[in-house]
Design a protein around this motif. Structure first.
Motif, PDB file in Angstrom:
ATOM      1  N   ILE A  45       0.839  -1.211   0.000  1.00 18.87           N
ATOM      2  CA  ILE A  45       0.000   0.000   0.000  1.00 18.87           C
ATOM      3  C   ILE A  45       0.866   1.250   0.000  1.00 18.87           C
ATOM      4  N   ARG A  46       1.892   1.266   0.855  1.00 14.18           N
ATOM      5  CA  ARG A  46       2.763   2.450   0.913  1.00 14.18           C
ATOM      6  C   ARG A  46       3.522   2.644  -0.396  1.00 14.18           C
ATOM      7  N   TYR A  47       3.908   1.526  -1.009  1.00 13.62           N
ATOM      8  CA  TYR A  47       4.694   1.609  -2.237  1.00 13.62           C
ATOM      9  C   TYR A  47       3.848   2.049  -3.436  1.00 13.62           C
ATOM     10  N   LEU A  48       2.680   1.446  -3.595  1.00 16.31           N
ATOM     11  CA  LEU A  48       1.853   1.711  -4.766  1.00 16.31           C
ATOM     12  C   LEU A  48       0.939   2.917  -4.602  1.00 16.31           C
ATOM     13  N   GLY A  49       0.499   3.193  -3.376  1.00 11.48           N
ATOM     14  CA  GLY A  49      -0.507   4.222  -3.182  1.00 11.48           C
ATOM     15  C   GLY A  49      -1.896   3.637  -3.363  1.00 11.48           C
ATOM     16  N   PRO A  50      -2.941   4.356  -2.942  1.00 12.79           N
ATOM     17  CA  PRO A  50      -4.297   3.795  -2.946  1.00 12.79           C
ATOM     18  C   PRO A  50      -4.777   3.331  -4.319  1.00 12.79           C
ATOM     19  N   GLU A  51      -4.547   4.142  -5.361  1.00  8.93           N
ATOM     20  CA  GLU A  51      -5.118   3.808  -6.669  1.00  8.93           C
ATOM     21  C   GLU A  51      -4.420   2.601  -7.292  1.00  8.93           C
ATOM     22  N   ARG A  52      -3.101   2.630  -7.314  1.00 10.88           N
ATOM     23  CA  ARG A  52      -2.384   1.510  -7.917  1.00 10.88           C
ATOM     24  C   ARG A  52      -2.524   0.247  -7.064  1.00 10.88           C
ATOM     25  N   TYR A  53      -2.661   0.418  -5.743  1.00 12.31           N
ATOM     26  CA  TYR A  53      -2.895  -0.760  -4.905  1.00 12.31           C
ATOM     27  C   TYR A  53      -4.259  -1.383  -5.220  1.00 12.31           C
ATOM     28  N   GLY A  54      -5.257  -0.542  -5.482  1.00  8.77           N
ATOM     29  CA  GLY A  54      -6.556  -1.068  -5.895  1.00  8.77           C
ATOM     30  C   GLY A  54      -6.453  -1.864  -7.177  1.00  8.77           C
ATOM     31  N   ALA A  55      -5.635  -1.373  -8.132  1.00  6.78           N
ATOM     32  CA  ALA A  55      -5.419  -2.117  -9.372  1.00  6.78           C
ATOM     33  C   ALA A  55      -4.707  -3.435  -9.104  1.00  6.78           C
ATOM     34  N   TRP A  56      -3.764  -3.415  -8.164  1.00  7.41           N
ATOM     35  CA  TRP A  56      -3.044  -4.640  -7.766  1.00  7.41           C
ATOM     36  C   TRP A  56      -4.011  -5.680  -7.216  1.00  7.41           C
ATOM     37  N   VAL A  57      -4.921  -5.258  -6.349  1.00  3.03           N
ATOM     38  CA  VAL A  57      -5.896  -6.173  -5.764  1.00  3.03           C
ATOM     39  C   VAL A  57      -6.823  -6.730  -6.844  1.00  3.03           C
ATOM     40  N   MET A  58      -7.271  -5.864  -7.745  1.00  2.00           N
ATOM     41  CA  MET A  58      -8.178  -6.322  -8.800  1.00  2.00           C
ATOM     42  C   MET A  58      -7.481  -7.287  -9.756  1.00  2.00           C
ATOM     43  N   LEU A  59      -6.203  -7.029 -10.037  1.00  2.00           N
ATOM     44  CA  LEU A  59      -5.454  -7.967 -10.873  1.00  2.00           C
ATOM     45  C   LEU A  59      -5.340  -9.324 -10.180  1.00  2.00           C
ATOM     46  N   GLY A  60      -5.118  -9.293  -8.864  1.00  2.00           N
ATOM     47  CA  GLY A  60      -5.064 -10.544  -8.114  1.00  2.00           C
ATOM     48  C   GLY A  60      -6.384 -11.287  -8.135  1.00  2.00           C
ATOM     49  N   SER A  61      -7.494 -10.530  -8.108  1.00  2.00           N
ATOM     50  CA  SER A  61      -8.809 -11.177  -8.113  1.00  2.00           C
ATOM     51  C   SER A  61      -9.118 -11.837  -9.459  1.00  2.00           C
ATOM     52  N   LEU A  62      -8.427 -11.414 -10.510  1.00  2.00           N
ATOM     53  CA  LEU A  62      -8.614 -12.045 -11.821  1.00  2.00           C
ATOM     54  C   LEU A  62      -8.165 -13.507 -11.824  1.00  2.00           C
ATOM     55  N   LEU A  63      -7.292 -13.852 -10.880  1.00  2.46           N
ATOM     56  CA  LEU A  63      -6.759 -15.210 -10.870  1.00  2.46           C
ATOM     57  C   LEU A  63      -7.859 -16.253 -10.705  1.00  2.46           C
ATOM     58  N   ALA A  64      -8.885 -15.926  -9.897  1.00  5.41           N
ATOM     59  CA  ALA A  64      -9.985 -16.877  -9.697  1.00  5.41           C
ATOM     60  C   ALA A  64     -10.669 -17.208 -11.016  1.00  5.41           C
ATOM     61  N   TRP A  65     -10.782 -16.201 -11.878  1.00  2.00           N
ATOM     62  CA  TRP A  65     -11.420 -16.430 -13.178  1.00  2.00           C
ATOM     63  C   TRP A  65     -10.442 -17.047 -14.172  1.00  2.00           C
ATOM     64  N   LEU A  66      -9.174 -16.618 -14.121  1.00  2.00           N
ATOM     65  CA  LEU A  66      -8.186 -17.175 -15.042  1.00  2.00           C
ATOM     66  C   LEU A  66      -7.945 -18.654 -14.779  1.00  2.00           C
ATOM     67  N   ASN A  67      -8.111 -19.077 -13.524  1.00  2.00           N
ATOM     68  CA  ASN A  67      -7.942 -20.489 -13.204  1.00  2.00           C
ATOM     69  C   ASN A  67      -9.026 -21.348 -13.841  1.00  2.00           C
ATOM     70  N   MET A  68     -10.103 -20.703 -14.298  1.00  2.00           N
ATOM     71  CA  MET A  68     -11.157 -21.442 -14.992  1.00  2.00           C
ATOM     72  C   MET A  68     -10.759 -21.836 -16.405  1.00  2.00           C
ATOM     73  N   THR A  69      -9.689 -21.216 -16.923  1.00  5.30           N
ATOM     74  CA  THR A  69      -9.339 -21.441 -18.327  1.00  5.30           C
ATOM     75  C   THR A  69      -8.773 -22.829 -18.591  1.00  5.30           C
ATOM     76  N   ASP A  70      -8.554 -23.626 -17.529  1.00  2.16           N
ATOM     77  CA  ASP A  70      -8.107 -25.001 -17.780  1.00  2.16           C
ATOM     78  C   ASP A  70      -9.282 -25.953 -17.975  1.00  2.16           C
ATOM     79  N   PHE A  71     -10.513 -25.410 -17.899  1.00  3.35           N
ATOM     80  CA  PHE A  71     -11.736 -26.191 -18.130  1.00  3.35           C
ATOM     81  C   PHE A  71     -11.825 -27.417 -17.222  1.00  3.35           C
ATOM     82  N   GLY A  72     -11.254 -27.333 -16.029  1.00  4.17           N
ATOM     83  CA  GLY A  72     -11.333 -28.440 -15.093  1.00  4.17           C
ATOM     84  C   GLY A  72     -10.425 -29.612 -15.428  1.00  4.17           C
ATOM     85  N   LEU A  73      -9.532 -29.439 -16.412  1.00  2.82           N
ATOM     86  CA  LEU A  73      -8.696 -30.559 -16.854  1.00  2.82           C
ATOM     87  C   LEU A  73      -7.753 -31.035 -15.755  1.00  2.82           C
ATOM     88  N   SER A  74      -7.231 -30.114 -14.952  1.00  2.47           N
ATOM     89  CA  SER A  74      -6.312 -30.529 -13.881  1.00  2.47           C
ATOM     90  C   SER A  74      -7.034 -31.383 -12.845  1.00  2.47           C
TER      91      SER A  74
END
Length: 457
Positions: A45-74
């Motif tokens: 938070i101190r390094y990125l600041g509020p706005e860029r930290y919000g983008a960091w969190v949202m990018l991290g939240s994309l992982l839940a959806w990106l993990n769907m791209t294996d179509f359950g094969l794993s």
């Protein structure tokens, strides 16, 4: 016991030790993750600041959806591989590993090419709501770096499945701990060098990719060289063992994401974004009640699969009853204790603006019991590849939850969203799952496969 290899010829004892070692090391991995998050969040938070930290969190939240791209094969690979290992058919196991790696590489490549094609049409700044020139300049590059890392790491996920198939889930947890530590080191280095958001993504998530690559190299070169994937081991006819079950896992996971991610949408749309924190903070707090059972599920999954493959159905029944009893007992005690302290703790932790109501706390506690009950059966069904009927009543539960959430959030506020999930799962999951389990055991009991575990008893 935690660091020793399991070599006992008693299969039941080996399964038990595998689960206990996996749970113990998994719990250690989660504790390490909590400690690292406690240290890294204020630094970020101190390094990125509020706005860029919000983008960091949202990018991290994309992982839940990106993990769907294996179509359950794993997940499909988990069952196929564990069954082959249980029967000591290591040539077949290598075929499944080779097929799994090939399929995951193809899906990663396909989504990567799709991303390249659609990239010019994405306005990442608008998507993440960033307005400052610095953040606008970085967020697109950061998203591209994250996508590359995620798609590159997808085929390497087979290593975790192999560890679990051999009842060696502890090894996967040791590698995960190493990734967490290296991620923290990378974060410290980048925050001191002022490298920017893209470099932070590359360093933190890239360290996980490097550890996964190192794990794969050690696994296939030293630990299990006979399972190393190769073109000669690929068998197109045996891919259905992965794809058929995998697509059913994909459907279940998609419905779970829709169910829980839609709650935030309904609250934000009908009540306003200011009401979201009291729901999200309360849900996050009560989610710790299910943590022990969630950790254990991955290791019980492969243990169940091995027992079913070898015909040791008595062990499966006994373990399911124990898992149900322990899971429900822990959930009831932990949820009750947490309900007593939740309101003052949340006020201290997050502030008076997100103080939940007593009713919301009650519904959250009820959800903990629902989850403990349903998850015990879901783990068994996953191991037995008994998913078709589960997809049906899970679909009904998802539709019911969406309809009730839409109606009840307007009448009862945030409490209505949680109540809709509890009611939908109670009626359309908890009741059918009991009869579905009886049907599964009736089918398993009709099998006549001899059990080595019984012979060694």
């Amino acid at each position: 016991m935690l660091f020793t290899r399991i070599s006992s010829e008693d299969l039941r004892r080996r399964r038990l030790f595998g689960v206990l070692q996996g749970v113990a090391s998994g719990f250690g991995n989660r504790v390490l993750g909590v400690v690292i998050a406690f240290v890294s969040i204020p630094l970020t938070i101190r390094y990125l600041g509020p706005e860029r930290y919000g983008a960091w969190v949202m990018l991290g939240s994309l992982l839940a959806w990106l993990n769907m791209t294996d179509f359950g094969l794993s997940n499909g690979l988990t069952n196929a591989l564990t069954s082959a290992v249980s029967e000591k058919r290591f040539d077949l196991a290598r075929t499944h590993v080779s097929n799994g790696v090939l399929l995951l590489c193809l899906t990663s490549l396909a989504f990567g090419l799709l991303g390249v094609f659609l990239w010019p049409y994405f306005d990442w700044s608008a998507l993440f709501g960033v307005t400052s020139p610095g953040a606008r300049a970085e967020v697109g590059t950061a998203a591209a770096v994250l996508l590359v890392i995620v798609f590159a790491q997808s085929p390497l996920s087979v290593t975790v499945k192999i560890y679990n198939a051999f009842q060696e889930g502890r090894l996967a947890n040791y590698w995960a701990m190493l990734a967490s530590v290296l991620g923290l080191v990378a974060l410290l280095v980048v925050t001191q060098s002022q490298g920017g958001l893209p470099l932070l993504i590359c360093s933190v998530y890239g360290s996980g990719l490097l550890v996964s690559l190192a794990s794969a190299c050690w696994l296939f070169a030293i630990h299990k060289p006979k399972l190393a994937p190769s073109w000669r081991s690929v068998d197109l006819h045996k891919m259905r063992a992965i794809t058929d079950v995998g697509l059913q896992f994909f459907a279940l996971r998609a419905m779970a994401l829709v169910t829980f991610q839609s709650d935030y949408f309904f609250i934000g749309h009908f009540l306003g974004a200011s009401h979201v924190p009291q729901y999200s903070v309360s849900y996050s707090l009560f989610s710790y009640v299910s943590l022990p059972q969630t950790i254990a599920s991955a290791y019980l999954w492969t243990a169940y699969n091995e027992a079913i493959t070898l015909g040791d159905i008595a062990w499966v029944k006994k373990t399911l009853r124990a898992n149900l009893f322990l899971g429900l007992s822990f959930a009831a005690i932990a949820a009750a204790l947490l309900a007593c302290i939740a309101k003052p703790f949340i006020v201290w932790w997050a502030g008076t603006n997100v103080e939940p109501s007593t009713t919301l706390i009650g519904w959250m506690a009820a959800w903990c019991l629902i989850y403990a009950y349903a998850n015990s059966f879901a783990c068994l069904f996953a191991a037995a590849s008994h998913l078709r009927t589960q997809v049906i009543y899970a679909s009904v539960a998802t539709c019911s939850n969406l309809l009730l959430s839409w109606q009840w959030v307007q009448h009862w506020g945030v409490e209505g969203v949680t109540a809709s999930t509890v009611v939908s799962y109670l009626v359309f999951i908890c009741v059918p799952v009991y009869f579905d389990c009886r049907s599964l055991f009736a089918k398993l009991d009709r099998r006549t496969v001899p059990s080595p575990a019984r012979e060694t008893k």
